[in-house]
Enzyme design. Structure first.
Site, PDB file in Angstrom:
ATOM      1  N   ASP A   8       0.857  -1.193   0.000  1.00  0.00           N
ATOM      2  CA  ASP A   8       0.000   0.000   0.000  1.00  0.00           C
ATOM      3  C   ASP A   8       0.890   1.239   0.000  1.00  0.00           C
ATOM      4  O   ASP A   8       2.075   1.155   0.345  1.00  0.00           O
ATOM      5  CB  ASP A   8      -0.909   0.031   1.244  1.00  0.00           C
ATOM      6  N   SER A   9       0.297   2.371  -0.370  1.00  0.00           N
ATOM      7  CA  SER A   9       1.050   3.619  -0.323  1.00  0.00           C
ATOM      8  C   SER A   9       1.455   3.958   1.114  1.00  0.00           C
ATOM      9  O   SER A   9       2.389   4.718   1.322  1.00  0.00           O
ATOM     10  CB  SER A   9       0.204   4.756  -0.899  1.00  0.00           C
ATOM     11  N   CYS A  71      -4.305  -1.421  -2.168  1.00  0.00           N
ATOM     12  CA  CYS A  71      -4.433   0.015  -2.395  1.00  0.00           C
ATOM     13  C   CYS A  71      -5.295   0.194  -3.648  1.00  0.00           C
ATOM     14  O   CYS A  71      -4.952  -0.333  -4.707  1.00  0.00           O
ATOM     15  CB  CYS A  71      -3.040   0.612  -2.606  1.00  0.00           C
ATOM     16  N   GLU A 156      -2.790   9.408   7.522  1.00  0.00           N
ATOM     17  CA  GLU A 156      -1.318   9.292   7.528  1.00  0.00           C
ATOM     18  C   GLU A 156      -0.699  10.164   8.623  1.00  0.00           C
ATOM     19  O   GLU A 156       0.385   9.878   9.109  1.00  0.00           O
ATOM     20  CB  GLU A 156      -0.737   9.671   6.161  1.00  0.00           C
ATOM     21  N   CYS A 190     -11.154   3.044  -0.606  1.00  0.00           N
ATOM     22  CA  CYS A 190      -9.766   3.400  -0.285  1.00  0.00           C
ATOM     23  C   CYS A 190      -9.452   2.690   1.012  1.00  0.00           C
ATOM     24  O   CYS A 190     -10.242   2.750   1.969  1.00  0.00           O
ATOM     25  CB  CYS A 190      -9.622   4.907  -0.108  1.00  0.00           C
ATOM     26  N   HIS A 192      -7.513   3.260   3.347  1.00  0.00           N
ATOM     27  CA  HIS A 192      -7.313   4.099   4.536  1.00  0.00           C
ATOM     28  C   HIS A 192      -8.645   4.423   5.242  1.00  0.00           C
ATOM     29  O   HIS A 192      -8.650   4.729   6.428  1.00  0.00           O
ATOM     30  CB  HIS A 192      -6.673   5.435   4.153  1.00  0.00           C
TER      31      HIS A 192
END
Ligand code: DGL
Length: 277
Positions: A8-9, A71, A156, A190, A192
């Site tokens: 994932d990012s 992701c 993040e 997403c 996240h």
């Protein structure tokens, strides 16, 4: 025998990995978060493709033969090119799987009104991947998309439980609901976003179902491995996980411990592996 790679990012893929490990605890995994270059969602196609390919090659270099892009942005922008253009030249026996198709396949199971909302990054929304993939499985469903560019930075930066998050959660949900009053199912497109589920529920009308991908993707991976014994046999079974991050290992450890509900010890890595591929 090789570990399964999860990419994932940043931290978001841990919401998928957590479920994968619950379903399939016997395998070894390497989780790679490209935290130092997250978010991907607001970047252009070429950059997302370049970063994702670099990460996949790194995981291949670590021995993985099966990599899951946990992701949506990478799945939307890079998966097809990697599968069709890059894999045949790298090693046609390795596999890279994404998260959008398995999620799109399930959309029809949840909605009664046929109006489904998709919340995702700008990159995923602009790719139209959810609209196309859902139409493939359930052409009768109307899909309403809303980009939420501030949500990944909130996660993040560990601000997803703070008061700033309320403002941006309400803002994007109002924009989604303004597109249709009949939305009864909202897909978190997403990885996240599950961290914001509490606040998302708070600002949605009662009765609207919120769907996260973790369990869906874990189910589909289990199914994939049972249908591909030649790949399953190559997956190492030791129940071990290695966590790698391109960002700060200390930051990764403290955030990842919350996601995984156990202590996490990651290693900082640079993705360039001279001489590999
Ligand atoms: N977790 C990624 C996704 O599912 C987030 C992307 C980002 O880095 O913006 O799309």
């Amino acid at each position: 025998m090789y570990p399964i790679g999860i990419f994932d990012s940043g931290y978001g893929g841990l919401t998928v990995f957590r479920e994968i490990r619950k379903h399939l605890p016997e395998y070894d995994y390497i989780y790679l978060g490209d935290n130092c270059r997250a978010p991907y969602g607001t970047r252009d196609f070429d950059t997302i493709y370049e970063y994702t390919l670099e990460s996949v090659k790194y995981l291949f270099g670590m021995g993985c033969r099966l990599v899951v892009l946990a992701c949506n942005t990478a799945s939307a922008k890079a998966l097809r090119s990697i599968q069709q253009k890059d894999l045949p030249g790298i090693d046609p026996d390795r596999r890279v799987l994404g998260v959008i198709r398995p999620t799109a396949e399930m959309a029809g199971d949840f909605t009664r009104t046929g109006h489904v909302g998709v919340l995702a990054t700008t990159g995923t929304v602009n790719s139209g991947s959810y609209v196309l993939e859902i139409a493939d499985f359930s052409p009768e469903i109307k899909v309403f998309q809303q980009a939420c560019p501030m949500w990944v930075p909130l996660v993040e930066n560990n601000e997803h439980e703070g008061p700033g998050a309320d403002y941006f959660v309400k803002k994007y949900l109002d924009q989604l609901l303004a597109q249709s009053g009949d939305i009864d199912t909202v897909l978190l497109g997403c990885t996240h976003y599950p961290l914001l589920t509490g606040k998302i529920r708070q600002y949605l009308p009662a009765g609207v179902e919120v769907i996260s991908q973790g369990e869906i993707v874990a189910d589909k991976l289990e199914d994939y491995l049972s249908r591909h014994p030649e790949m399953e046999r190559q997956c190492r079974k030791g129940g071990q996980t290695i966590y790698l991050t391109t960002g700060s290992a200390a930051d990764f450890d403290s955030m990842a411990a919350i996601f995984m509900a156990q202590p996490v010890h990651s290693r900082h890595v640079k993705l360039q592996l001279p001489g590999v591929y």
